[in-house]
Design a protein around this motif. Structure first.
Motif, short mmCIF file in Angstrom:
data_model
loop_
_atom_site.label_atom_id
_atom_site.label_comp_id
_atom_site.label_asym_id
_atom_site.label_seq_id
_atom_site.Cartn_x
_atom_site.Cartn_y
_atom_site.Cartn_z
N ILE A 157 -7.14 -18.38 30.75
CA ILE A 157 -7.57 -17.03 30.36
C ILE A 157 -7.05 -16.69 28.97
CG2 ILE A 157 -7.36 -14.57 30.89
CD1 ILE A 157 -9.23 -15.99 32.79
N ILE A 158 -5.76 -16.99 28.72
CA ILE A 158 -5.15 -16.68 27.42
C ILE A 158 -5.83 -17.47 26.30
CG2 ILE A 158 -3.02 -16.91 26.05
CD1 ILE A 158 -1.51 -16.27 28.69
N SER A 159 -6.21 -18.73 26.59
CA SER A 159 -6.84 -19.56 25.56
C SER A 159 -8.18 -18.98 25.12
CB SER A 159 -7.04 -21.00 26.08
OG SER A 159 -8.03 -21.04 27.07
N ASN A 160 -8.81 -18.19 25.99
CA ASN A 160 -10.08 -17.54 25.63
C ASN A 160 -9.88 -16.34 24.72
OD1 ASN A 160 -11.76 -19.28 27.08
ND2 ASN A 160 -11.40 -18.18 29.00
N LEU A 161 -8.62 -15.98 24.48
CA LEU A 161 -8.33 -14.80 23.66
C LEU A 161 -8.95 -14.92 22.27
CD1 LEU A 161 -6.86 -12.10 23.28
CD2 LEU A 161 -4.81 -13.37 22.66
N LEU A 162 -8.73 -16.07 21.61
CA LEU A 162 -9.27 -16.26 20.26
C LEU A 162 -10.79 -16.19 20.28
CD1 LEU A 162 -8.85 -17.01 17.26
CD2 LEU A 162 -9.03 -19.40 17.95
N ILE A 202 -11.09 -1.79 36.50
CA ILE A 202 -11.19 -3.26 36.50
C ILE A 202 -9.80 -3.88 36.38
CG2 ILE A 202 -11.97 -5.25 35.14
CD1 ILE A 202 -14.49 -3.57 34.46
N ARG A 203 -8.94 -3.31 35.53
CA ARG A 203 -7.60 -3.87 35.34
C ARG A 203 -6.80 -3.86 36.65
NH1 ARG A 203 -4.92 -4.80 30.63
NH2 ARG A 203 -2.67 -5.10 30.77
N LYS A 204 -6.88 -2.75 37.38
CA LYS A 204 -6.17 -2.66 38.66
C LYS A 204 -6.68 -3.72 39.64
CE LYS A 204 -5.08 2.30 38.43
NZ LYS A 204 -5.40 3.64 38.98
N LYS A 205 -8.00 -3.90 39.67
CA LYS A 205 -8.59 -4.86 40.59
C LYS A 205 -8.24 -6.30 40.19
CE LYS A 205 -12.29 -2.00 42.42
NZ LYS A 205 -11.72 -2.00 43.77
N VAL A 206 -8.20 -6.56 38.89
CA VAL A 206 -7.81 -7.90 38.41
C VAL A 206 -6.36 -8.19 38.80
CG1 VAL A 206 -7.32 -9.26 36.32
CG2 VAL A 206 -9.46 -8.01 36.51
N ASN A 207 -5.48 -7.19 38.63
CA ASN A 207 -4.07 -7.36 39.01
C ASN A 207 -3.92 -7.76 40.48
OD1 ASN A 207 -1.69 -7.16 37.43
ND2 ASN A 207 -2.26 -5.10 36.83
N ILE A 208 -4.60 -7.02 41.35
CA ILE A 208 -4.52 -7.30 42.79
C ILE A 208 -5.11 -8.67 43.10
CG2 ILE A 208 -5.31 -6.56 45.07
CD1 ILE A 208 -5.38 -3.67 43.92
N LEU A 209 -6.24 -8.99 42.46
CA LEU A 209 -6.93 -10.26 42.71
C LEU A 209 -6.04 -11.44 42.34
CD1 LEU A 209 -9.46 -11.84 43.49
CD2 LEU A 209 -10.32 -11.49 41.16
N ASN A 241 -15.68 -7.01 44.91
CA ASN A 241 -15.42 -5.60 44.57
C ASN A 241 -15.24 -5.41 43.07
OD1 ASN A 241 -15.60 -4.61 47.18
ND2 ASN A 241 -13.45 -4.98 47.62
N LYS A 242 -14.56 -6.37 42.44
CA LYS A 242 -14.39 -6.30 40.98
C LYS A 242 -15.75 -6.42 40.29
CE LYS A 242 -12.87 -9.82 38.39
NZ LYS A 242 -13.72 -9.96 37.18
N SER A 243 -16.57 -7.35 40.79
CA SER A 243 -17.91 -7.55 40.22
C SER A 243 -18.78 -6.30 40.41
CB SER A 243 -18.59 -8.76 40.86
OG SER A 243 -17.87 -9.93 40.59
N PHE A 253 -16.88 -7.41 27.26
CA PHE A 253 -15.55 -7.69 26.71
C PHE A 253 -14.49 -6.87 27.43
CE2 PHE A 253 -17.72 -8.96 22.59
CZ PHE A 253 -17.39 -10.29 22.71
N ASN A 254 -14.87 -5.70 27.87
CA ASN A 254 -13.93 -4.81 28.56
C ASN A 254 -13.30 -5.52 29.75
OD1 ASN A 254 -12.56 -2.47 29.09
ND2 ASN A 254 -14.30 -1.38 29.95
N SER A 255 -14.13 -6.18 30.55
CA SER A 255 -13.64 -6.89 31.73
C SER A 255 -12.76 -8.07 31.33
CB SER A 255 -14.83 -7.39 32.56
OG SER A 255 -14.38 -8.11 33.67
N VAL A 256 -13.21 -8.82 30.31
CA VAL A 256 -12.45 -9.99 29.84
C VAL A 256 -11.10 -9.57 29.28
CG1 VAL A 256 -12.42 -11.86 28.13
CG2 VAL A 256 -14.53 -11.33 29.36
N VAL A 257 -11.11 -8.47 28.51
CA VAL A 257 -9.85 -7.97 27.91
C VAL A 257 -8.86 -7.59 29.01
CG1 VAL A 257 -8.87 -5.99 26.69
CG2 VAL A 257 -10.79 -7.22 25.70
#
Length: 507
Positions: free
Chosen positions: A89-94, A143-150, A197-199, A258-262
């Motif tokens: 995931i971090i490598s996709n940052l650039l 989305i951030r909360k759901k990503v954290n839990i996931l 649910n995130k989707s 991008f919002n979801s990816v960020v």
């Protein structure tokens, strides 16, 4: 970005010879765009791959700098996810940053063209921007909360799989296969429900943006048609504006993706930051640059206390003091759970914070020379690991040891003939296809310990898988090291070793 503008010119000059000039320009722009796209894509692939590779190496390296006490408390599923998932995931940052800023740039340029063509129609599009911005903020937080839990559930999920595979024999013996499969199904359903649910949140955000886009599109067509009727706008110009407007909306929607990816990148960065900052770094914190070149002749422990809890409420070792001198064999005895294995772990240097209680050769604090101290110790614990590598590599374990030396110690232990009978001899890979008995594996572990001479040898239940004859042989070989080494071992067995002067230490 020029293409819609030029296409509008083509429509307005359809009966004019200058149409060919605009068509050639469109063709040249298309060719240049393809070339730039290829160059950009190739460089981004290379950079992303390099970042992912370096991130994985850095995380993996850092894991082995963590103190043993902290490491034993960390969920191994989380570490696997840190190395594999978070680094990806971090490598996709650039890649995403390049995409994000190029989209922002495109949005600005598109808006410039729109305003140039028709400020009035542009104002219709701009009315919807604040609504989209507020939508990004609200949905982004959800989305951030759901990503954290996931991701936390994925840690648990991977840990469950890892533990289940490692405890395959236990699961079979206790006939709990169906229950394990049921639990796996529950965890898998949980993971996928969270992902769905995130989707759903992402889909709802996309639907809202599409609704806003559709509304603005209808308004542009209505008001644009009126401007054309009044000859305030040409048909070609309206088509060009509408194309830019659609481009503007699609780029806005791209920003929403991008919002979801960020949010995912943010969560992964926080998890890796926690790994790097929240655990005691073994060598970094304790290792002082004091070179130690002497042989270890004695280890004195002064008033050692140990507890697995940070509060110290369940203290396992209390006010323990002892001196180990070279030329002696020490046997740690005591009932199960008294802390024999823990004491050996501490002596070996695994709990570096406890080395402040150790004095080496009556003059060095062990913590001041921690790295060198460990280099002087060979420790085989109660559950030594056999790697899926060759017999040679399992014995040498990345030490630069000559095959001749390995063969010599294997002959003494009595396993050389067996190894030589294998098709690939010492290059035989130890895996599911290599049928080794418990005793043969134990001999490979003993060879790992004794192939290199050292100042201190520590063994925890080393003879548990050996028959009586091989136990006697092991101590006979060990006797060769007594004069120059400190030997410490624990054993539940009543071994008849009267020929050795063994000092018993009771816990």
């Amino acid at each position: 970005m020029l293409e819609p503008f030029l296409f509008g010119k083509v429509l307005d000059n359809i009966y004019n010879v200058s149409i060919y000039k605009y068509i050639i320009l469109i063709l040249l722009i298309f060719i240049m765009s393809m070339i730039i796209f290829k160059v950009k894509s190739l460089y981004l692939i290379k950079l992303t791959a390099r970042i992912e590779k370096d991130t994985k190496i850095n995380i993996f390296s850092h894991v082995f700098k963590i103190g043993y006490k902290d490491y034993s408390k960390i969920d191994k599923g989380k570490l696997l996810n840190n190395i594999e998932y978070d680094s990806m995931i971090i490598s996709n940052l650039l890649n995403n940053l390049v995409g994000f800023f190029s989209t922002i740039f495109s949005v600005i340029i598109t808006l410039v063209f729109m305003v140039y063509i028709s400020p009035f129609l542009s104002s219709i599009v701009l009315i919807f921007i604040p609504i989209e911005f507020v939508s990004f903020i609200i949905f982004g937080g959800i989305i951030r909360k759901k990503v954290n839990i996931l991701i936390e559930r994925k840690d648990s999920y991977i840990n469950f799989i890892n533990e289940s595979l490692n405890s395959f024999k236990t699961i079979k013996l206790f006939n709990i296969t169906k229950k394990k499969i049921f639990n796996f199904r529950v965890k898998t359903d949980d993971i996928y429900d969270l992902a769905v649910n995130k989707s759903k949140v992402e889909i709802n955000m996309s639907l809202l943006l599409n609704l806003l886009s559709f509304t603005s599109r209808i308004l542009i067509i209505l008001f644009g048609a009126k401007l054309c009727i009044k000859n305030l706008l040409t048909v070609g110009t309206l088509v060009a504006f509408n194309t830019y407007s659609e481009k503007f909306k699609s780029q806005s929607n791209e920003l929403s993706s991008f919002n979801s990816v960020v949010q995912e990148i943010g969560v992964s960065l926080e998890r890796v930051e926690e790994l790097f900052n929240c655990y005691d770094i073994d060598l970094k914190k304790h290792y002082k640059q004091n070179d130690f070149y002497e042989k270890i002749d004695s280890i004195r422990i002064n008033n050692l206390d140990f507890s697995y809890s940070d509060s110290g409420s369940d203290s396992l070792i209390n006010n323990f003091s002892i001196q180990f001198d070279g030329g002696n064999i020490y046997r740690i005895v005591g009932h199960n759970g008294v802390g024999k294995s823990t004491l050996l772990d501490i002596i070996s240097g695994l709990y570096s914070d406890k080395l402040t209680k150790f004095v080496i050769n009556n003059k060095y604090n062990a913590q001041d020379i921690i790295s060198d101290y460990r280099d002087h110790i060979t420790y085989i614990d109660q559950f030594p690991y056999i790697y899926s590598e060759s017999i040679y590599e399992n014995i040498s374990i990345y030490r630069n040891i000559n095959l001749k030396n390995i063969k010599e110690i294997c002959k003494e232990i009595g396993i050389d003939d067996f190894i030589e009978s294998l098709p690939n001899k010492y290059d035989t890979i130890l895996n599911k296809d290599t049928n080794l008995s418990g005793g043969q594996k134990q001999k490979i572990i003993i060879a790992r310990a004794l192939v290199e001479k050292n100042d201190v040898y520590i063994f925890d239940e080393i003879t548990s898988n050996l028959d009586k004859e091989n136990k006697i042989l092991f101590f006979k070989i060990l006797g060769k090291f007594i004069k120059n080494s400190i030997i410490i071992f624990s054993s539940h067995e009543n071994l008849n070793l009267t020929e050795y002067n063994i000092v018993e230490i009771k816990l």
